[in-house]
Design a protein around this motif. Structure first.
Motif, PDB file in Angstrom:
ATOM      1  N   HIS A   7       0.886  -1.125   0.116  1.00  0.00           N
ATOM      2  CA  HIS A   7       0.074   0.080  -0.006  1.00  0.00           C
ATOM      3  C   HIS A   7       0.817   1.305  -0.005  1.00  0.00           C
ATOM      4  O   HIS A   7       2.205   1.030   0.030  1.00  0.00           O
ATOM      5  N   ARG A   8      -0.019   2.379  -0.022  1.00  0.00           N
ATOM      6  CA  ARG A   8       0.868   3.735   0.106  1.00  0.00           C
ATOM      7  C   ARG A   8      -0.162   4.624   0.922  1.00  0.00           C
ATOM      8  O   ARG A   8      -1.196   4.275   1.020  1.00  0.00           O
ATOM      9  N   VAL A   9       0.480   5.589   1.338  1.00  0.00           N
ATOM     10  CA  VAL A   9      -0.333   6.590   2.234  1.00  0.00           C
ATOM     11  C   VAL A   9      -0.005   7.993   1.537  1.00  0.00           C
ATOM     12  O   VAL A   9       1.107   8.417   1.475  1.00  0.00           O
ATOM     13  N   LEU A  10      -1.324   8.562   1.561  1.00  0.00           N
ATOM     14  CA  LEU A  10      -0.865   9.929   1.250  1.00  0.00           C
ATOM     15  C   LEU A  10      -1.094  10.895   2.798  1.00  0.00           C
ATOM     16  O   LEU A  10      -2.049  10.894   3.427  1.00  0.00           O
ATOM     17  N   VAL A  11      -0.155  11.513   2.920  1.00  0.00           N
ATOM     18  CA  VAL A  11       0.109  12.539   4.153  1.00  0.00           C
ATOM     19  C   VAL A  11       0.207  14.024   3.620  1.00  0.00           C
ATOM     20  O   VAL A  11       0.972  14.226   2.766  1.00  0.00           O
ATOM     21  N   ASP A  12      -0.756  14.681   3.857  1.00  0.00           N
ATOM     22  CA  ASP A  12      -1.045  16.131   3.427  1.00  0.00           C
ATOM     23  C   ASP A  12      -0.987  16.080   1.628  1.00  0.00           C
ATOM     24  O   ASP A  12      -0.381  16.967   1.092  1.00  0.00           O
ATOM     25  N   GLY A  13      -1.745  15.146   1.484  1.00  0.00           N
ATOM     26  CA  GLY A  13      -1.845  14.836  -0.149  1.00  0.00           C
ATOM     27  C   GLY A  13      -0.555  14.390  -0.924  1.00  0.00           C
ATOM     28  O   GLY A  13      -0.622  14.214  -2.245  1.00  0.00           O
ATOM     29  N   VAL A  14       0.546  14.083  -0.142  1.00  0.00           N
ATOM     30  CA  VAL A  14       1.914  13.711  -0.801  1.00  0.00           C
ATOM     31  C   VAL A  14       2.018  12.077  -0.650  1.00  0.00           C
ATOM     32  O   VAL A  14       2.050  11.592   0.588  1.00  0.00           O
ATOM     33  N   PRO A  15       2.046  11.520  -1.635  1.00  0.00           N
ATOM     34  CA  PRO A  15       2.339  10.042  -1.563  1.00  0.00           C
ATOM     35  C   PRO A  15       3.712   9.600  -0.704  1.00  0.00           C
ATOM     36  O   PRO A  15       4.666  10.089  -1.104  1.00  0.00           O
ATOM     37  N   HIS A  16       3.526   8.826  -0.006  1.00  0.00           N
ATOM     38  CA  HIS A  16       4.582   8.104   0.685  1.00  0.00           C
ATOM     39  C   HIS A  16       4.381   6.597   0.681  1.00  0.00           C
ATOM     40  O   HIS A  16       3.386   5.884   0.984  1.00  0.00           O
ATOM     41  N   GLN A  17       5.701   5.920   0.432  1.00  0.00           N
ATOM     42  CA  GLN A  17       5.820   4.539   0.514  1.00  0.00           C
ATOM     43  C   GLN A  17       5.835   3.909   1.672  1.00  0.00           C
ATOM     44  O   GLN A  17       6.692   4.257   2.664  1.00  0.00           O
ATOM     45  N   ILE A  18       4.957   2.840   2.107  1.00  0.00           N
ATOM     46  CA  ILE A  18       5.087   2.128   3.593  1.00  0.00           C
ATOM     47  C   ILE A  18       6.350   1.231   3.411  1.00  0.00           C
ATOM     48  O   ILE A  18       6.505   0.182   2.526  1.00  0.00           O
ATOM     49  N   ARG A  19       7.307   1.364   4.054  1.00  0.00           N
ATOM     50  CA  ARG A  19       8.477   0.514   4.326  1.00  0.00           C
ATOM     51  C   ARG A  19       8.341  -0.631   5.225  1.00  0.00           C
ATOM     52  O   ARG A  19       8.895  -1.877   5.023  1.00  0.00           O
ATOM     53  N   SER A  20       7.821  -0.296   6.329  1.00  0.00           N
ATOM     54  CA  SER A  20       7.539  -1.394   7.633  1.00  0.00           C
ATOM     55  C   SER A  20       6.379  -0.976   8.183  1.00  0.00           C
ATOM     56  O   SER A  20       6.045   0.007   8.459  1.00  0.00           O
ATOM     57  N   ILE A  21       5.861  -1.916   8.872  1.00  0.00           N
ATOM     58  CA  ILE A  21       4.714  -1.942   9.807  1.00  0.00           C
ATOM     59  C   ILE A  21       5.070  -2.712  11.018  1.00  0.00           C
ATOM     60  O   ILE A  21       5.263  -3.716  10.914  1.00  0.00           O
ATOM     61  N   GLY A  22       4.973  -2.030  12.257  1.00  0.00           N
ATOM     62  CA  GLY A  22       4.868  -2.586  13.507  1.00  0.00           C
ATOM     63  C   GLY A  22       4.087  -2.380  14.495  1.00  0.00           C
ATOM     64  O   GLY A  22       3.098  -1.685  14.195  1.00  0.00           O
ATOM     65  N   ASN A  23       4.183  -3.119  15.666  1.00  0.00           N
ATOM     66  CA  ASN A  23       3.048  -2.924  16.616  1.00  0.00           C
ATOM     67  C   ASN A  23       4.101  -2.732  17.951  1.00  0.00           C
ATOM     68  O   ASN A  23       4.442  -3.430  18.645  1.00  0.00           O
ATOM     69  N   PRO A  24       4.441  -1.475  18.085  1.00  0.00           N
ATOM     70  CA  PRO A  24       5.510  -0.955  19.134  1.00  0.00           C
ATOM     71  C   PRO A  24       4.978  -1.111  20.700  1.00  0.00           C
ATOM     72  O   PRO A  24       5.831  -1.466  21.372  1.00  0.00           O
ATOM     73  N   ASP A  25       3.509  -1.269  20.975  1.00  0.00           N
ATOM     74  CA  ASP A  25       3.328  -1.153  22.238  1.00  0.00           C
ATOM     75  C   ASP A  25       2.865  -2.781  22.744  1.00  0.00           C
ATOM     76  O   ASP A  25       2.752  -3.001  23.745  1.00  0.00           O
ATOM     77  N   GLN A  26       3.136  -3.578  21.628  1.00  0.00           N
ATOM     78  CA  GLN A  26       2.809  -4.897  21.700  1.00  0.00           C
ATOM     79  C   GLN A  26       1.782  -5.364  22.481  1.00  0.00           C
ATOM     80  O   GLN A  26       1.157  -6.464  22.813  1.00  0.00           O
ATOM     81  N   ARG A  27       0.546  -4.333  22.434  1.00  0.00           N
ATOM     82  CA  ARG A  27      -0.800  -4.651  22.879  1.00  0.00           C
ATOM     83  C   ARG A  27      -1.866  -4.464  21.671  1.00  0.00           C
ATOM     84  O   ARG A  27      -2.974  -4.773  21.766  1.00  0.00           O
ATOM     85  N   GLY A  28      -1.420  -4.337  20.411  1.00  0.00           N
ATOM     86  CA  GLY A  28      -2.191  -4.079  19.403  1.00  0.00           C
ATOM     87  C   GLY A  28      -3.195  -2.860  19.383  1.00  0.00           C
ATOM     88  O   GLY A  28      -4.187  -3.029  18.267  1.00  0.00           O
TER      89      GLY A  28
END
Length: 113
Positions: free
Chosen positions: A79-100
């Protein structure tokens, strides 16, 4: 990581997925289809500039935090994400708090998507 407060998720972002449509000549046209609209926290991290083939190009990384949901858990680096209308490539996705409760993504601006 501490969970962001309610006011910290102050940026509206749009997650998109690539859609391929046959062009009638054996190939396909690529477009992006909106898949999820979410509130997020965006923290710019670092950027860099590179001269390649006598052209200056720049990229910038950031950390995007969104509340976890069924739809958000289906997101991948495809997927990609638009932040302020600017496309960003998703490099990694994590669950930092380990609680979901939240998902944290490393995103990059200034790359082909």
């Amino acid at each position: 990581m501490a969970q962001p407060g309610a006011g910290a998720l102050n940026k509206r972002v749009t997650f998109q997925r690539e859609k391929q449509t046959p062009d009638g000549m054996g190939g396909y046209a690529v477009s992006w289809q909106d898949e999820l609209l979410a509130w997020a926290q965006y923290r710019p991290d670092r950027g860099r500039e590179v001269i390649d083939a006598d052209r200056l190009s720049s990229t910038a990384f950031g950390i995007l935090t969104v509340r976890a949901s069924t739809a958000a858990r289906r997101l991948t680096p495809k997927h990609r994400v638009l932040v302020d209308g600017v496309p960003h490539q998703i490099r990694s996705i994590g669950n930092p708090d380990q609680r979901g409760a939240f998902l944290e993504m490393i995103v990059e601006r200034g790359v082909a998507s």
